[in-house]
Design a protein around this motif. Structure first.
Motif, PDB file in Angstrom:
ATOM      1  N   LYS A 154       0.829  -1.214   0.000  1.00 14.86           N
ATOM      2  CA  LYS A 154       0.000   0.000   0.000  1.00 14.86           C
ATOM      3  C   LYS A 154       0.865   1.267   0.000  1.00 14.86           C
ATOM      4  O   LYS A 154       0.579   2.225  -0.712  1.00 14.86           O
ATOM      5  CB  LYS A 154      -0.908  -0.018   1.239  1.00 14.86           C
ATOM      6  N   GLU A 155       1.914   1.253   0.771  1.00 22.34           N
ATOM      7  CA  GLU A 155       2.809   2.421   0.860  1.00 22.34           C
ATOM      8  C   GLU A 155       3.431   2.747  -0.498  1.00 22.34           C
ATOM      9  O   GLU A 155       3.564   3.909  -0.879  1.00 22.34           O
ATOM     10  CB  GLU A 155       3.902   2.131   1.892  1.00 22.34           C
ATOM     11  N   ASP A 158       0.794   4.234  -2.827  1.00 26.01           N
ATOM     12  CA  ASP A 158       0.578   5.647  -2.521  1.00 26.01           C
ATOM     13  C   ASP A 158       1.652   6.516  -3.166  1.00 26.01           C
ATOM     14  O   ASP A 158       1.373   7.599  -3.677  1.00 26.01           O
ATOM     15  CB  ASP A 158       0.578   5.875  -1.001  1.00 26.01           C
ATOM     16  N   MET A 162       1.038   9.680  -6.080  1.00 24.06           N
ATOM     17  CA  MET A 162       1.057  10.940  -5.344  1.00 24.06           C
ATOM     18  C   MET A 162       1.626  12.105  -6.159  1.00 24.06           C
ATOM     19  O   MET A 162       2.494  11.929  -6.996  1.00 24.06           O
ATOM     20  CB  MET A 162       1.891  10.764  -4.068  1.00 24.06           C
ATOM     21  N   ASP A 168       4.404  11.387   0.703  1.00 23.98           N
ATOM     22  CA  ASP A 168       4.616  10.159  -0.065  1.00 23.98           C
ATOM     23  C   ASP A 168       5.165  10.423  -1.467  1.00 23.98           C
ATOM     24  O   ASP A 168       5.505   9.495  -2.194  1.00 23.98           O
ATOM     25  CB  ASP A 168       3.298   9.372  -0.184  1.00 23.98           C
ATOM     26  N   ASN A 184      -5.003   4.180  -8.371  1.00 22.02           N
ATOM     27  CA  ASN A 184      -5.158   3.180  -7.310  1.00 22.02           C
ATOM     28  C   ASN A 184      -6.532   2.544  -7.479  1.00 22.02           C
ATOM     29  O   ASN A 184      -7.557   3.207  -7.314  1.00 22.02           O
ATOM     30  CB  ASN A 184      -5.023   3.839  -5.934  1.00 22.02           C
TER      31      ASN A 184
END
Length: 286
Positions: A154-155, A158, A162, A168, A184
């Motif tokens: 998930k990180e 992101d 972004m 992020d 996403n």
């Protein structure tokens, strides 16, 4: 052949071959049919599509792809999974499994051999520890790739989607944005896997641009600037770029370039958009 996208079937296959997930390959087996259907839908695979799948594992996502696609080329690094895949994919004559490391394989040659050099779609449940190198290889290879639909941490998802000014936002955001539009598609909880990872996941769809949104005189120099800008995020651009001997610029030159662009000379990399990095790159090379 029953689909593998559930806990019971996955455990059954693993037990049959006396196997478990290997940490060194970042293996987590997907056991959520809803997520599998979401990945395939987001990828836009049709009966005319040739798919490159990276890391098929025991063939869970591969089965779904094979039902819809014209052809699936699956690249798997783990040789112990070859007999498993031969079993779970035995009903599909449109699947080819290649036992190679995707970071070492020639993607262009694969596409030439299996899809007559026409654009393919990449679909994958990527190992978290190696996501960025794989994504960058796919884009930097110059191979005819239409889109990349991947499950990632998930990180990392992101960071891919972004924009400037966010914590992020970084080198990966800019690199992806140089080659593709990023969306996403869905967040995926740890409970959708065996074994459960310690972090959440997300499915991201990257649609490759036909024409890149920005032009730079020297793309290699541009990406050297971008990487340097985010290696030490807390430093100003003028300090970080001047400290990289490969860029051959002084602190004063960077400050002058930023002022010329209407940007604060004490700015950090996180405030610049991709187009501004390209402009900065062109100015500093003059």
């Amino acid at each position: 052949m029953a689909y593998l996208g559930n806990s019971a079937r996955t455990k059954e296959v693993l037990a049959k071959y006396n196997m478990s997930a290997k940490k060194k390959f970042g293996q987590n087996f997907l056991i959520d049919n809803g997520v599998l259907e979401g990945i395939v839908e987001a990828s836009g695979v049709t009966k005319d599509t040739c798919v490159l799948e990276i890391g098929p594992g025991i063939g869970t996502l591969t089965q779904y792809l094979a039902e819809l696609a014209k052809r699936v080329i699956a690249v798997e690094i783990d040789k112990t999974l070859m007999p498993v895949l031969a079993d779970t994919l035995s009903e599909y004559d449109n699947v080819t499994v290649i036992n190679e490391d995707v970071l070492k394989v020639d993607i262009e040659s694969i596409i030439k051999e299996y899809n007559d050099n026409k654009p393919i779609k990449v679909v994958a449940n990527l190992p978290y520890y190696i996501t960025t190198p794989i994504i960058m290889k796919l884009f930097e290879s110059g191979a005819p790739i239409e889109s990349v639909t991947v499950m990632v941490q998930k990180e990392v998802a992101d960071r891919m989607v972004m924009g400037p000014g966010n914590k992020d936002y970084g080198a990966l955001s800019l690199a992806v944005g140089f080659y593709a539009s990023a969306e996403n598609v869905m967040d995926v909880p740890p409970s959708s896997f065996i074994p459960q990872p310690g972090v959440g996941s997300a499915v991201v769809h990257l649609k490759k641009y036909e024409n890149k949104p920005v032009q730079a005189k020297d793309e290699k120099y541009l990406f050297e600037i971008i990487r340097t800008a985010f290696n030490q995020r807390r430093k100003t651009l003028s300090n970080s770029l001047a400290n990289n001997p490969n860029l051959k610029v002084s602190r004063e030159q960077v400050q002058e370039a930023l002022v010329k662009m209407g940007i604060d000379e004490k700015a950090r990399g996180e405030v610049l958009a991709l187009s501004q990095f390209a402009e900065l790159s062109d100015i500093l090379q003059r």
